[in-house]
Enzyme design. Structure first.
Site, short mmCIF file in Angstrom:
data_model
loop_
_atom_site.label_atom_id
_atom_site.label_comp_id
_atom_site.label_asym_id
_atom_site.label_seq_id
_atom_site.Cartn_x
_atom_site.Cartn_y
_atom_site.Cartn_z
N GLU A 244 1.21 -1.24 -0.02
CA GLU A 244 0.12 0.25 0.30
C GLU A 244 0.90 0.98 -0.18
OE1 GLU A 244 -2.43 2.59 0.10
OE2 GLU A 244 -1.04 2.90 1.35
N CYS B 299 -5.61 4.78 6.42
CA CYS B 299 -5.74 3.77 5.21
C CYS B 299 -6.80 3.19 4.86
CB CYS B 299 -4.71 2.92 5.73
SG CYS B 299 -3.85 1.91 5.16
N CYS C 203 -5.84 -1.15 5.99
CA CYS C 203 -6.06 -1.61 7.84
C CYS C 203 -7.08 -0.80 8.21
CB CYS C 203 -4.80 -1.45 8.65
SG CYS C 203 -3.85 0.31 8.10
N HIS D 201 -7.14 2.66 12.65
CA HIS D 201 -6.82 4.53 13.15
C HIS D 201 -8.02 4.40 14.04
CE1 HIS D 201 -3.10 4.30 10.92
NE2 HIS D 201 -3.51 3.68 10.11
N ARG E 221 0.08 -4.48 10.53
CA ARG E 221 1.37 -4.37 10.62
C ARG E 221 2.33 -3.71 12.15
NH1 ARG E 221 -2.06 -3.30 7.12
NH2 ARG E 221 -1.64 -4.36 5.43
N SER F 139 4.02 1.30 9.96
CA SER F 139 5.28 1.58 8.98
C SER F 139 6.12 2.74 8.99
CB SER F 139 4.06 1.91 8.13
OG SER F 139 3.46 0.29 7.61
N CYS G 3 2.97 -0.95 4.70
CA CYS G 3 1.55 0.04 4.32
C CYS G 3 2.38 1.38 4.52
CB CYS G 3 0.89 0.21 4.94
SG CYS G 3 -1.12 1.25 4.47
N CYS H 230 0.13 4.27 5.18
CA CYS H 230 0.35 4.80 7.11
C CYS H 230 1.36 5.59 8.11
CB CYS H 230 0.00 3.29 7.67
SG CYS H 230 -2.19 2.74 8.16
NI1 NFE Z 1 -2.44 1.14 6.36
FE1 NFE Z 1 -1.84 0.62 9.29
C1 NFE Z 1 -2.06 -1.18 9.50
C2 NFE Z 1 -1.23 1.06 10.37
S1 NFE Z 1 0.71 0.62 8.81
S2 NFE Z 1 -2.04 -0.50 7.36
O1 NFE Z 1 -1.82 -2.80 9.85
O2 NFE Z 1 -1.79 1.73 11.12
O3 NFE Z 1 1.27 0.45 9.56
#
Ligand code: NFE
Ligand code: MG
Length: 571
Positions: free
Chosen positions: A15, A62, A65, A69, A482, A505, A550, A553
């Site tokens: 991503e 994102c 995922c 968030h 992640r 990430s 990702c 993110c």
């Molecule tokens: Ni956009 Fe995310 C996950 C978050 S990654 S995928 O799992 O927080 O860093």
């Protein structure tokens, strides 16, 4: 021998926008730089917003995922305002975030990572009957028959015969680093297609509890999931039966398809348990609480492992987190210390000074990415499935030790095999099995509560801003597919005045810091890492994909330029 410089930009099957640049000599990588090439500004968008709405903005960080968030945001607000949610809301949150893990990890393995190990074109040469026998020897999955694999092979042959491999175009097919026999390649391709179909089923759980997917609905104070077994438009008897079935099917895919395939494929790549370890420190914030304030109640408990030493786990203390911008395209206040800023003092002040090719990187002083550099007590840390498995193993987590042992026994390796590219990919499979099993339990606990008349999923306590203190701050902790995810918020007079996300990430794709320490992607590429063919950097992709990057993110704005970018550039 001359130093070869290889640039992979963008890395695909991830991503977001990631550029990897390496310097290799004699077939080994000597130096590496990870660059996040698009800026996002969601932290700035959140300032001045109503904390009860924050999750809906944060969730747009994102689309992969799609729950994480939101949950980090509502937990940050609930921490700041001291809100305790009802037990059913907690179980529903575990089920929704649990299914995010299962869906995300299965998709990552088959659709983003497997083709680094599975040669699609070789599958055309497989004997379908033999493939059926191999598959049936490792799993009771009902479709493991010669007939089934023959049908898949015919479908694949049609793609290839038309000269259009479609979703399978642009692979490094035939690269010498592919080691699987044609039959195992065929099994991998068949399950790529089968799990692509299944994933629509999995995310129905999000639509039942959260109204839609991606981006199901969350709620500060609970979950927006009304329960009434006798009503039509709520979570009722029929919906509960449907959810049980969805979880049973997800568990079957994980236990009978993903996990046996992963072990079988890994057994052909023993050398990858010795490559790509990198940063030896692991960080887990913990996840799947019964009570968010009691970290002992979490299924994955928070902790830290240092120096690849799994005989000891240290407690996690959020006060020790800092973010640096030494090598990042941001400014910090003039008085910011060299070690960086804790997120409660964190700033998002974009200042693009690039592009400066990392090739010209001098003594850790040049800026080359939109990622900040998070550090824990000054150390770079790996986060993610491997961190959860390593920390849990060191803590004596029985389920983790049992499944890690199963993998080690099957592959005939010791625990040190975890510290590698293959270890990262195996750890993702391990935790998916464990989470899928837990989901069954959480669903049963939810049913039992409902049967006993406990149907509350939301508390009105503190919903009214007039009940809030004039100033408050909170830490929204989560461990997500992640890795360790934190949202740190400050609230004044009913509005966010500061919103800082430190995202998995960002930890893993971190650049160099003030001491020149590399981040986990970079360090992994510099750890005993091969690169056989500079124009087909398959090995780089294997290790980078093992982190499941990702970038959206990690840097939390879209690339408004819409820059055309080439698949692989070799210079
Ligand atoms: Ni956009 Fe995310 C996950 C978050 S990654 S995928 O799992 O927080 O860093
Ligand atoms: Mg941030």
């Amino acid at each position: 021998m001359a130093v070869t410089k290889v640039v992979v930009d963008p890395v695909t099957r991830i991503e977001g926008h990631l550029r990897i640049e390496v310097a290799a000599e004699n077939g080994r990588i000597q130096n590496a730089w990870a660059t996040a090439s698009a800026f996002r500004g969601i932290e700035l968008v959140l300032q001045g917003r109503d904390p009860r709405d924050g999750w809906a903005f944060a969730q747009r960080i994102c689309g992969v995922c799609t729950t994480v968030h939101a949950i980090a945001s509502i937990r940050a607000v609930e921490d700041a305002l001291d809100i305790t949610i009802p037990p059913c809301a907690n179980l529903i949150r575990n089920l929704v975030t649990g299914m995010q893990f299962v869906h995300d990890h299965v998709m990552h393995f088959y659709h983003l990572h497997a083709l680094d190990w599975v040669d699609v074109v070789s599958a055309l040469k497989a004997d379908p009957e033999a493939a059926g026998k191999i598959a049936a020897s490792i799993s009771p999955w009902p479709s493991n028959s010669g007939q089934y694999f023959k049908a898949v092979q015919e479908r694949l042959a049609k793609f290839a015969g038309s000269g259009q491999l479609g979703i399978f175009a642009n692979g490094y097919w035939g690269h010498p680093a592919y080691k699987l026999p044609p039959e195992v390649n065929l099994i991998g391709v068949a399950h790529y297609l089968e799990t692509l179909d299944w994933q629509r089923d999995a995310v129905r759980l999000h639509t039942v509890f959260g109204g839609k997917n991606p981006h199901p609905n969350f709620l500060v104070g609970g979950m927006a999931s009304a329960i009434n077994v006798d009503a039509r438009a709520t979570i009722n008897g029929a919906r509960i039966a449907e959810l049980k079935d969805i979880i049973a099917r997800a568990r079957a895919i994980v236990e009978q398809v993903y996990w046996p395939d992963l072990l079988a494929i890994a057994s052909f790549y023993p050398e990858w348990t010795k490559i790509g370890g990198g940063v030896p420190n692991y960080l887990c914030y913990g996840e799947f609480p019964v009570d968010i304030k009691d970290t002992d109640s979490y299924y994955f408990k928070p902790g830290v492992v240092l120096g690849n030493d799994i005989s000891k786990a240290y407690p996690f203390d959020e006060e020790l987190v800092r973010e640096q911008v030494t090598a990042s395209w941001y400014d910090y206040p003039a008085d910011a210390p060299a070690e960086g800023l804790h997120p409660y003092k964190g700033e998002t002040m974009p200042k693009y000074t690039g592009p400066q090719p990392p090739w010209e990187f001098l003594q850790g002083l040049d800026k080359y990415t939109w990622m900040k550099a998070p550090r824990y007590e000054g150390r770079p840390m790996q986060v993610g499935p491997l961190a959860r498995i390593v920390v849990g193993y060191a803590q004596g987590h029985k389920d983790i030790q049992a499944i890690a042992k199963q993998a080690m026994d099957t592959l005939k390796v010791g625990p040190s095999a975890l510290f590698s590219t293959a270890g990262r990919t195996l750890a993702r499979g391990m935790e998916t099995v464990l989470i899928a099993r837990q989901m069954d339990k959480w669903m049963d606990q939810l049913i039992e509560r409902i049967a006993n008349g406990d149907v509350a999923t939301f508390t009105r306590d503190k919903w009214d801003p007039s009940t809030w203190p004039a100033k408050a701050q909170g830490f929204g902790r989560a461990d997500v597919p992640r890795g360790a995810l934190g949202h740190w918020v400050q609230i004044e007079n009913g509005k966010f005045t500061r919103y800082q996300c430190v995202v998995p990430s960002t930890w893993n794709c971190s650049p160099r810091d003030d001491k020149g320490q590399t981040g986990p992607y970079e360090a992994a590429l510099m750890d005993n890492h091969p690169l056989a063919k500079a124009d087909q950097p398959l090995e780089i992709i294997r290790t980078i994909h093992s982190f499941d990057p990702c970038l959206a993110c990690g840097v939390h704005v879209l690339d408004m330029e819409g820059n055309p970018i080439s698949e692989v550039k070799v210079q």
